[in-house]
Design a protein around this motif. Structure first.
Motif, PDB file in Angstrom:
ATOM      1  N   LEU A  91      59.571  41.422  37.531  1.00 47.29           N
ATOM      2  CA  LEU A  91      58.356  40.674  37.212  1.00 47.29           C
ATOM      3  C   LEU A  91      57.307  40.828  38.305  1.00 47.29           C
ATOM      4  N   SER A  92      57.748  40.781  39.549  1.00 38.85           N
ATOM      5  CA  SER A  92      56.805  40.903  40.663  1.00 38.85           C
ATOM      6  C   SER A  92      56.229  42.306  40.770  1.00 38.85           C
ATOM      7  N   ALA A  93      57.117  43.320  40.721  1.00 42.63           N
ATOM      8  CA  ALA A  93      56.678  44.707  40.958  1.00 42.63           C
ATOM      9  C   ALA A  93      55.957  45.310  39.766  1.00 42.63           C
ATOM     10  N   LEU A  94      56.384  44.975  38.558  1.00 40.68           N
ATOM     11  CA  LEU A  94      55.843  45.635  37.368  1.00 40.68           C
ATOM     12  C   LEU A  94      54.731  44.854  36.676  1.00 40.68           C
ATOM     13  N   VAL A  95      54.613  43.560  36.954  1.00 41.31           N
ATOM     14  CA  VAL A  95      53.612  42.749  36.251  1.00 41.31           C
ATOM     15  C   VAL A  95      52.607  42.120  37.217  1.00 41.31           C
ATOM     16  N   MET A  96      53.101  41.318  38.158  1.00 38.85           N
ATOM     17  CA  MET A  96      52.195  40.521  38.985  1.00 38.85           C
ATOM     18  C   MET A  96      51.396  41.363  39.988  1.00 38.85           C
ATOM     19  N   PHE A  97      52.041  42.269  40.706  1.00 39.92           N
ATOM     20  CA  PHE A  97      51.303  43.090  41.677  1.00 39.92           C
ATOM     21  C   PHE A  97      50.278  43.995  41.001  1.00 39.92           C
ATOM     22  N   PRO A  98      50.629  44.676  39.890  1.00 38.31           N
ATOM     23  CA  PRO A  98      49.597  45.462  39.191  1.00 38.31           C
ATOM     24  C   PRO A  98      48.445  44.606  38.663  1.00 38.31           C
ATOM     25  N   ALA A  99      48.767  43.390  38.191  1.00 43.73           N
ATOM     26  CA  ALA A  99      47.704  42.502  37.706  1.00 43.73           C
ATOM     27  C   ALA A  99      46.769  42.107  38.843  1.00 43.73           C
ATOM     28  N   ALA A 100      47.337  41.813  40.017  1.00 42.10           N
ATOM     29  CA  ALA A 100      46.495  41.468  41.171  1.00 42.10           C
ATOM     30  C   ALA A 100      45.613  42.643  41.583  1.00 42.10           C
ATOM     31  N   GLN A 101      46.165  43.858  41.553  1.00 45.88           N
ATOM     32  CA  GLN A 101      45.378  45.031  41.895  1.00 45.88           C
ATOM     33  C   GLN A 101      44.243  45.257  40.893  1.00 45.88           C
ATOM     34  N   HIS A 102      44.532  45.009  39.623  1.00 47.92           N
ATOM     35  CA  HIS A 102      43.497  45.162  38.603  1.00 47.92           C
ATOM     36  C   HIS A 102      42.360  44.166  38.828  1.00 47.92           C
ATOM     37  N   ARG A 104      41.450  42.863  41.682  1.00 44.35           N
ATOM     38  CA  ARG A 104      40.706  43.275  42.885  1.00 44.35           C
ATOM     39  C   ARG A 104      39.788  44.464  42.595  1.00 44.35           C
ATOM     40  N   SER A 105      40.192  45.291  41.642  1.00 42.49           N
ATOM     41  CA  SER A 105      39.374  46.473  41.333  1.00 42.49           C
ATOM     42  C   SER A 105      38.018  46.116  40.723  1.00 42.49           C
ATOM     43  N   LEU A 106      37.852  44.871  40.275  1.00 46.07           N
ATOM     44  CA  LEU A 106      36.599  44.448  39.647  1.00 46.07           C
ATOM     45  C   LEU A 106      35.684  43.708  40.614  1.00 46.07           C
ATOM     46  N   GLN A 107      36.004  43.741  41.905  1.00 45.63           N
ATOM     47  CA  GLN A 107      35.150  43.042  42.878  1.00 45.63           C
ATOM     48  C   GLN A 107      33.736  43.622  42.921  1.00 45.63           C
ATOM     49  N   VAL A 169      37.042  43.025  32.080  1.00 41.61           N
ATOM     50  CA  VAL A 169      36.319  41.943  32.714  1.00 41.61           C
ATOM     51  C   VAL A 169      37.297  41.011  33.414  1.00 41.61           C
ATOM     52  N   ALA A 170      36.771  40.263  34.380  1.00 45.86           N
ATOM     53  CA  ALA A 170      37.576  39.251  35.077  1.00 45.86           C
ATOM     54  C   ALA A 170      36.648  38.174  35.599  1.00 45.86           C
ATOM     55  N   ARG A 171      37.179  36.993  35.772  1.00 48.24           N
ATOM     56  CA  ARG A 171      36.392  35.930  36.379  1.00 48.24           C
ATOM     57  C   ARG A 171      36.080  36.311  37.824  1.00 48.24           C
ATOM     58  N   THR A 172      34.899  35.955  38.266  1.00 45.69           N
ATOM     59  CA  THR A 172      34.511  36.276  39.638  1.00 45.69           C
ATOM     60  C   THR A 172      35.458  35.618  40.638  1.00 45.69           C
ATOM     61  N   ASP A 174      38.532  35.253  40.403  1.00 47.47           N
ATOM     62  CA  ASP A 174      39.849  35.888  40.418  1.00 47.47           C
ATOM     63  C   ASP A 174      39.834  37.302  40.987  1.00 47.47           C
ATOM     64  N   THR A 175      38.666  37.809  41.353  1.00 43.18           N
ATOM     65  CA  THR A 175      38.612  39.200  41.797  1.00 43.18           C
ATOM     66  C   THR A 175      39.232  39.411  43.183  1.00 43.18           C
ATOM     67  N   GLY A 176      39.652  38.336  43.828  1.00 40.55           N
ATOM     68  CA  GLY A 176      40.385  38.490  45.085  1.00 40.55           C
ATOM     69  C   GLY A 176      41.890  38.630  44.861  1.00 40.55           C
ATOM     70  N   GLY A 177      42.311  38.609  43.633  1.00 46.02           N
ATOM     71  CA  GLY A 177      43.740  38.703  43.303  1.00 46.02           C
ATOM     72  C   GLY A 177      44.174  37.562  42.410  1.00 46.02           C
ATOM     73  N   GLY A 178      43.489  36.417  42.537  1.00 43.15           N
ATOM     74  CA  GLY A 178      43.741  35.283  41.665  1.00 43.15           C
ATOM     75  C   GLY A 178      45.163  34.773  41.704  1.00 43.15           C
ATOM     76  N   GLY A 179      45.536  34.152  40.617  1.00 38.65           N
ATOM     77  CA  GLY A 179      46.895  33.616  40.512  1.00 38.65           C
ATOM     78  C   GLY A 179      47.947  34.713  40.461  1.00 38.65           C
ATOM     79  N   ALA A 180      47.550  35.916  40.049  1.00 41.47           N
ATOM     80  CA  ALA A 180      48.508  37.019  39.982  1.00 41.47           C
ATOM     81  C   ALA A 180      49.055  37.357  41.361  1.00 41.47           C
ATOM     82  N   ALA A 181      48.172  37.346  42.373  1.00 42.28           N
ATOM     83  CA  ALA A 181      48.628  37.656  43.733  1.00 42.28           C
ATOM     84  C   ALA A 181      49.597  36.596  44.237  1.00 42.28           C
TER      85      ALA A 181
END
Length: 211
Positions: A91-102, A104-107, A169-172, A174-181
């Protein structure tokens, strides 16, 4: 008279002899009965001894089952800890970390003022926003790991989106990683914890086998 006396005496002697024989027979019958009773008591004693042996066997069987349960305990905890570690790690490696990276990519994405179109569990990607981009109305899904799940439909939301694809799109906020990080680190820590538990269970099992 002599003949009569002889007859009487003979009859009396016969009667006494018959009585003596009957008494002897009675005594033999009583002795036989006593012996039979003794044999019965001895049989009861053997039966009781057998019951005692059976009881001892029952206690031994229960002790064996208890020992078997003790041996199964560490194995079960080892398997459960390994399964939990694998699930949380995945869950951490395949879902949460990629979601956090995504997120951050919208900063550096385009800014827009959006409205919450569909409310729900935003953390699992079930929220939608609507906004204007290049003169068109866009309805887009907020990605996994987004916050704002307590907001109601129609709430104003600041978003950032990709210029070439406004639906990304992402909420502004959350672009630091949000709850996913945050969830990524929490699930990773939990995976390490369960991995340590499985290691301790494996060491315990190895020591039991040596002894």
């Amino acid at each position: 008279m002599t003949g009569l006396n002889g007859t009487v005496d003979g009859g009396g002697s016969g009667a006494r002899t018959g009585s003596g024989a009957g008494a002897a027979g009675g005594r033999r019958s009583r002795n036989a009965g006593s012996a039979g009773n003794g044999s019965g008591k001895a049989g009861n004693g053997n039966a009781e001894s057998g019951s005692g042996n059976a009881g001892a066997g029952g206690w031994g069987g229960r002790a064996g089952v208890h020992e078997t349960g003790q041996h199964l305990g560490p194995r079960a905890s080892l398997l459960m800890s390994l399964a939990s570690a694998l699930l949380l790690g995945a869950l951490s490696a395949l879902v949460m970390f990629p979601a956090a990276q995504h997120l951050r990519s919208l900063q550096g994405g385009e800014r827009a003022r959006a409205t919450l179109h569909t409310a729900g569990a935003c953390m699992t990607g079930q929220c939608k926003v609507t906004f204007e981009a290049d003169g068109q109305t866009v309805v887009a899904d907020l990605p996994v790991g987004s916050g704002g799940g307590k907001s109601s439909v129609g709430a104003a939301v600041d978003v950032r989106y990709q210029a070439d694809d406004p639906r990304v799109v992402a909420r502004t906020q959350d672009t630091g990683g949000g709850g996913a990080a945050l969830l990524a680190w929490l699930t990773a820590g939990a995976a390490v914890f369960f991995l340590a538990l499985s290691g301790a269970a494996a060491i315990f099992l190895a020591r039991q086998r040596r002894t």
